[in-house]
Design a protein around this motif. Structure first.
Motif, mmCIF file in Angstrom:
data_model
loop_
_atom_site.group_PDB
_atom_site.id
_atom_site.type_symbol
_atom_site.label_atom_id
_atom_site.label_comp_id
_atom_site.label_asym_id
_atom_site.label_seq_id
_atom_site.Cartn_x
_atom_site.Cartn_y
_atom_site.Cartn_z
ATOM 1 N N ARG A 62 -40.936 44.106 -112.815
ATOM 2 C CA ARG A 62 -39.046 43.986 -113.453
ATOM 3 C C ARG A 62 -39.007 45.140 -113.752
ATOM 4 N N ALA A 63 -38.914 46.231 -114.219
ATOM 5 C CA ALA A 63 -38.266 47.427 -114.635
ATOM 6 C C ALA A 63 -38.751 48.332 -113.073
ATOM 7 N N GLY A 64 -38.689 47.934 -111.798
ATOM 8 C CA GLY A 64 -38.246 48.132 -111.009
ATOM 9 C C GLY A 64 -39.911 48.963 -110.266
ATOM 10 N N VAL A 65 -41.001 48.430 -110.342
ATOM 11 C CA VAL A 65 -42.180 50.061 -109.468
ATOM 12 C C VAL A 65 -42.534 49.194 -108.515
ATOM 13 N N ASP A 66 -42.153 49.880 -107.126
ATOM 14 C CA ASP A 66 -42.608 49.720 -106.222
ATOM 15 C C ASP A 66 -44.200 48.992 -105.890
#
Length: 329
Positions: A216-220
């Motif tokens: 949700r925080a944007g990690v790939d």
């Protein structure tokens, strides 16, 4: 006290002594600014040119204390500089300046946040494959072990916007978040994603429950050290020879690696079969898999397999062979 603060303090004290001497002569003797600063300079420098104008008794007493204070300040300065040279601090300061200039020039590089045991392995692989990168760690003790490797590094908190900007995150290709705890890595992820929407973020994940938070925080990509460790232990027990294959490969001094290469739209091999492209003959590297857009991996492609534009080739070869293939593709 760090070296920059020592230099700053020393400069402030020296300027302060000059201003105090100049102001003292102006008030005590009633001299102008030029005569006062000239008298202060020759007094502190102990040149011995004599008095600019005759001094009053009060002026002579003031001069005595000014000389004592000046000698003390310059002795402290000399001792500070000598100590910094002896301890290598001055050399580190000069190297810091060179590193800052080199970091500014970087683009499409990687940032490694945390240089502990996990970070050390990442750094080793980046060095082996000749990637450009910057290490960020707030523990100077962790950084010191890389001094002899001449790496680019920044001492600071990776979750701080200013530190990541200093590390060149606006032009970076990817960032590794390998701090000890998930909460710390999460802060780095949030900061990195806010600063660079396109950067690839790979993070260490200790707790399984943290994986969704990272996404949700944007990690790939999240890498669970416990899960990978467990699978590796099982493989070592069930298929030891196959499991040791990668270890042997990674330790090979020739630098044999798996690597991915994207086929550009204007590539001269696009539309050709692997055999027609001649990439194995020209480079020595082998194509072990192909990933087409919207498709699954094609493993062990044959010579008749067609290479299309925007495909991603998974190749096996030395660092030099892979570089030649990347230039060819």
């Amino acid at each position: 006290m760090d070296i920059k603060r020592q230099f700053f303090t020393l400069i402030i004290v020296v300027i302060g002594v000059f201003l105090l001497g100049t102001l003292g002569y102006e008030l005590i003797e009633g001299w102008g600014f030029l005569d006062s600063i000239y008298m202060t300079t020759i007094t502190l420098a102990t040149i011995g040119y004599g008095e600019t104008h005759p001094l009053s008794d009060t002026g002579r007493v003031f001069t005595i204390f000014l000389i004592i204070g000046g000698i003390s300040v310059f002795s402290y300065g000399l001792l500070t500089i000598t100590t910094m040279i002896a301890e290598g601090e001055l050399q580190r300061l000069l190297r810091r300046g060179r590193m800052d200039k080199e970091i500014v020039k970087l683009k499409e590089h990687y940032i490694v946040c945390g240089s502990g045991e996990l970070g050390e392995h990442i750094i080793g692989e980046l060095l082996q494959t000749k990637r450009q990168f910057v290490v960020v760690d707030k523990e100077i003790s962790n950084i010191n072990k890389f001094e002899k490797k001449d790496l680019l590094y920044i001492v600071g908190d990776a979750a701080d916007d200013k530190v990541l900007i200093e590390a060149g995150i606006l032009k970076a290709k990817g960032i590794f978040c390998c701090l000890p705890f998930d909460k710390d890595n999460l802060f780095v992820v949030l900061t990195a994603r806010e600063l660079n929407k396109d950067i690839r973020i790979v993070t260490k994940c200790v707790e399984d429950l943290s994986e969704q938070k990272f996404k949700r925080a944007g990690v790939d990509k999240t890498v669970s050290t416990n899960r990978i460790g467990g699978l590796r232990m099982a493989s070592e027990m069930i298929r030891p020879t196959a499991a040791s294959f990668l270890d042997v490969m990674l330790r090979d001094k020739k630098g044999v690696r798996f690597e991915e290469i994207s086929v550009k739209e204007n590539s001269k091999i696009a539309g050709k079969t692997i055999a027609e492209s001649g990439i194995h003959q020209e480079t020595g590297a082998s194509v072990v898999a192909i990933k087409s857009v919207g498709s699954d991996f094609l493993y062990n492609p044959t010579g008749s397999t067609v290479i299309n534009k925007n495909d991603t080739l998974v190749v096996l070869g030395t660092v030099e062979q892979i570089k030649i293939m990347a230039d060819l593709v």
